[in-house]
Design a protein around this motif. Sequence first.
Motif, PDB file in Angstrom:
ATOM      1  N   PRO A  49       0.830  -1.207   0.000  1.00 16.81           N
ATOM      2  CA  PRO A  49       0.000   0.000   0.000  1.00 16.81           C
ATOM      3  C   PRO A  49       0.865   1.259   0.000  1.00 16.81           C
ATOM      4  N   THR A  50       0.294   2.330  -0.493  1.00 18.66           N
ATOM      5  CA  THR A  50       0.911   3.646  -0.354  1.00 18.66           C
ATOM      6  C   THR A  50       0.665   4.126   1.074  1.00 18.66           C
ATOM      7  N   ILE A  51       1.688   4.673   1.702  1.00 17.37           N
ATOM      8  CA  ILE A  51       1.554   5.214   3.061  1.00 17.37           C
ATOM      9  C   ILE A  51       1.358   6.720   2.961  1.00 17.37           C
ATOM     10  N   VAL A  52       0.223   7.206   3.425  1.00 21.10           N
ATOM     11  CA  VAL A  52      -0.067   8.642   3.438  1.00 21.10           C
ATOM     12  C   VAL A  52      -0.001   9.124   4.879  1.00 21.10           C
ATOM     13  N   LEU A  53       0.824  10.143   5.122  1.00 13.26           N
ATOM     14  CA  LEU A  53       1.043  10.646   6.477  1.00 13.26           C
ATOM     15  C   LEU A  53       0.546  12.089   6.582  1.00 13.26           C
ATOM     16  N   VAL A  54      -0.234  12.363   7.625  1.00 14.11           N
ATOM     17  CA  VAL A  54      -0.849  13.678   7.804  1.00 14.11           C
ATOM     18  C   VAL A  54      -0.376  14.284   9.127  1.00 14.11           C
ATOM     19  N   HIS A  55       0.215  15.457   9.044  1.00 11.84           N
ATOM     20  CA  HIS A  55       0.745  16.112  10.246  1.00 11.84           C
ATOM     21  C   HIS A  55      -0.351  16.859  11.005  1.00 11.84           C
ATOM     22  N   GLY A  56      -0.019  17.266  12.211  1.00 10.09           N
ATOM     23  CA  GLY A  56      -0.937  18.037  13.037  1.00 10.09           C
ATOM     24  C   GLY A  56      -0.505  19.491  13.154  1.00 10.09           C
ATOM     25  N   GLY A  57      -0.987  20.163  14.203  1.00  7.17           N
ATOM     26  CA  GLY A  57      -0.670  21.569  14.416  1.00  7.17           C
ATOM     27  C   GLY A  57       0.753  21.782  14.917  1.00  7.17           C
ATOM     28  N   TYR A  58       1.227  23.006  14.766  1.00  7.61           N
ATOM     29  CA  TYR A  58       2.583  23.395  15.157  1.00  7.61           C
ATOM     30  C   TYR A  58       3.638  22.604  14.389  1.00  7.61           C
ATOM     31  N   ALA A  59       3.294  22.108  13.196  1.00  2.95           N
ATOM     32  CA  ALA A  59       4.214  21.262  12.446  1.00  2.95           C
ATOM     33  C   ALA A  59       3.933  21.409  10.959  1.00  2.95           C
ATOM     34  N   ASP A  60       4.796  20.801  10.141  1.00  3.65           N
ATOM     35  CA  ASP A  60       4.532  20.674   8.710  1.00  3.65           C
ATOM     36  C   ASP A  60       4.920  19.254   8.290  1.00  3.65           C
ATOM     37  N   SER A  61       4.885  18.974   7.009  1.00  3.20           N
ATOM     38  CA  SER A  61       5.118  17.609   6.541  1.00  3.20           C
ATOM     39  C   SER A  61       6.510  17.088   6.873  1.00  3.20           C
ATOM     40  N   SER A  62       7.455  17.985   7.092  1.00  4.64           N
ATOM     41  CA  SER A  62       8.828  17.554   7.379  1.00  4.64           C
ATOM     42  C   SER A  62       8.944  16.821   8.711  1.00  4.64           C
ATOM     43  N   CYS A  63       7.937  16.928   9.566  1.00  4.03           N
ATOM     44  CA  CYS A  63       8.003  16.217  10.849  1.00  4.03           C
ATOM     45  C   CYS A  63       8.024  14.702  10.634  1.00  4.03           C
ATOM     46  N   TRP A  64       7.636  14.243   9.438  1.00  3.88           N
ATOM     47  CA  TRP A  64       7.620  12.823   9.127  1.00  3.88           C
ATOM     48  C   TRP A  64       8.912  12.337   8.473  1.00  3.88           C
ATOM     49  N   ASN A  65       9.880  13.203   8.252  1.00  6.07           N
ATOM     50  CA  ASN A  65      11.045  12.843   7.445  1.00  6.07           C
ATOM     51  C   ASN A  65      11.746  11.568   7.917  1.00  6.07           C
ATOM     52  N   ALA A  66      12.008  11.471   9.211  1.00  6.68           N
ATOM     53  CA  ALA A  66      12.738  10.298   9.721  1.00  6.68           C
ATOM     54  C   ALA A  66      11.910   9.029   9.575  1.00  6.68           C
ATOM     55  N   THR A  67      10.605   9.131   9.799  1.00  6.62           N
ATOM     56  CA  THR A  67       9.713   7.980   9.633  1.00  6.62           C
ATOM     57  C   THR A  67       9.633   7.577   8.161  1.00  6.62           C
ATOM     58  N   ILE A  68       9.552   8.558   7.274  1.00 12.17           N
ATOM     59  CA  ILE A  68       9.506   8.282   5.839  1.00 12.17           C
ATOM     60  C   ILE A  68      10.760   7.550   5.389  1.00 12.17           C
ATOM     61  N   ALA A  69      11.918   7.964   5.894  1.00 13.43           N
ATOM     62  CA  ALA A  69      13.167   7.293   5.523  1.00 13.43           C
ATOM     63  C   ALA A  69      13.122   5.817   5.899  1.00 13.43           C
ATOM     64  N   GLU A  70      12.581   5.517   7.078  1.00 13.73           N
ATOM     65  CA  GLU A  70      12.460   4.125   7.514  1.00 13.73           C
ATOM     66  C   GLU A  70      11.526   3.340   6.580  1.00 13.73           C
ATOM     67  N   LEU A  71      10.400   3.940   6.221  1.00 15.75           N
ATOM     68  CA  LEU A  71       9.415   3.261   5.381  1.00 15.75           C
ATOM     69  C   LEU A  71       9.924   3.073   3.954  1.00 15.75           C
ATOM     70  N   GLN A  72      10.598   4.081   3.431  1.00 18.83           N
ATOM     71  CA  GLN A  72      11.128   3.962   2.073  1.00 18.83           C
ATOM     72  C   GLN A  72      12.222   2.907   1.995  1.00 18.83           C
TER      73      GLN A  72
END
Length: 283
Positions: A49-72
Motif C-alpha cells: 500500500p501507499t503510506i499517506v502521512l498527515v501532520h498536526g498543528g505546530y508542524a509541517d510535513s517535514s516532521c515525518w522525514n525520519a519515519t519516511i526514511a524508515e518506510l522507504q
Amino acid sequence: MSTEVSRRHVLAAGAALAGSAALIAGSEGTAGAATAPAGTGAEQAKVKPTIVLVHGGYADSSCWNATIAELQDKGYTTIAGSNPLRGIPTDAPYIASLLDSISGPVVLVAHSMGGTVITNAAAGKANVKALVYIAAFVPEVGETQGELITKFPGSEVEPVSVPVPYTKADGTTGTDLYLSKDGQAAFAADLSTADFKVLQATQRPFDADSFIFPTTAAAWKTIPVWGLVAGQDKAIPPACERWMYSRANARKIVEVPRSSHVVMISHPKVVARLIEDAAKATS
C-alpha cells in the motif's frame, strides 16, 4: 543512410527514451501510481500500500522525514500530505481529495490534530485499508477536539500557544495559534534544544476554531485502527490517547513510555514498525 541503418537508429533511440522514462518514474514517483515491489510469484502479486502521512498543528510535513526514511527503506511509497490546519470543513475535504488521487490501497497515518482530519476524510474511501493514529485525536461523530483535550488532565500546550490574528478571505478576522519558543517542555521534551528551535521556527500554525468544529464522520467504525501512545505526552494526555484507541477497537496499541508528543521525530523506528504492521495486516 540505408533503410536498415535508419531503422536501427530509431529502435535504439526509442529504447533509450523508454529506459530514461523508467528511471525517472522510479526515482520521482507520483501520487497516483505506486511502483510494485520487486519479487516473483506471490511476492510480485502482492502490492504494497501507499503510506499517506498527515501532520498536526505546530508542524509541517517535514516532521515525518525520519519515519519516511524508515518506510522507504522497506520499499513503501510514501506521501506526506500537507494539512491546511484550518479545521474540519477545510482540512478533511483537502486530504480526501489527496486520497482520491491515489490508485491502489492506502494506509492512512496521522499525528495529533491530523487524527481528527483522517477520521473525517477517510469515511467512505474504499482504498483506505488501515488508519494509524500516532499520539493523535480519534473523535466520535459530534465530538470536538476541545472536548477531547480536556477530557483527561495533563495537557500543557494552552499556556505556550500564542494567538495571532489574521484576515480571512471573506474579510473577517480569525486567530492562528503558534507554539511559543518556551513550548519545548509541553510539546517536544525529548528533542534536543537545537532540534526544537528548528521545529518551532518552521511550524505551521493552526486556526483556533479547529478546537470547536464537531466531527461529522468516524472512519474508524469501518476501517481497522492501530494506535501509538506517547507515554510522556503533554499535548494530548496519554490517558486520552489510550481511551480513544480502545474506543476505536484498535487492533494493536503500542506505547512508547518516554516519548513526548512528537514521537515520529524522536522514535521514528517504532512509528515505522507500527505502520508496517498495519500495512502487512491489511494487504
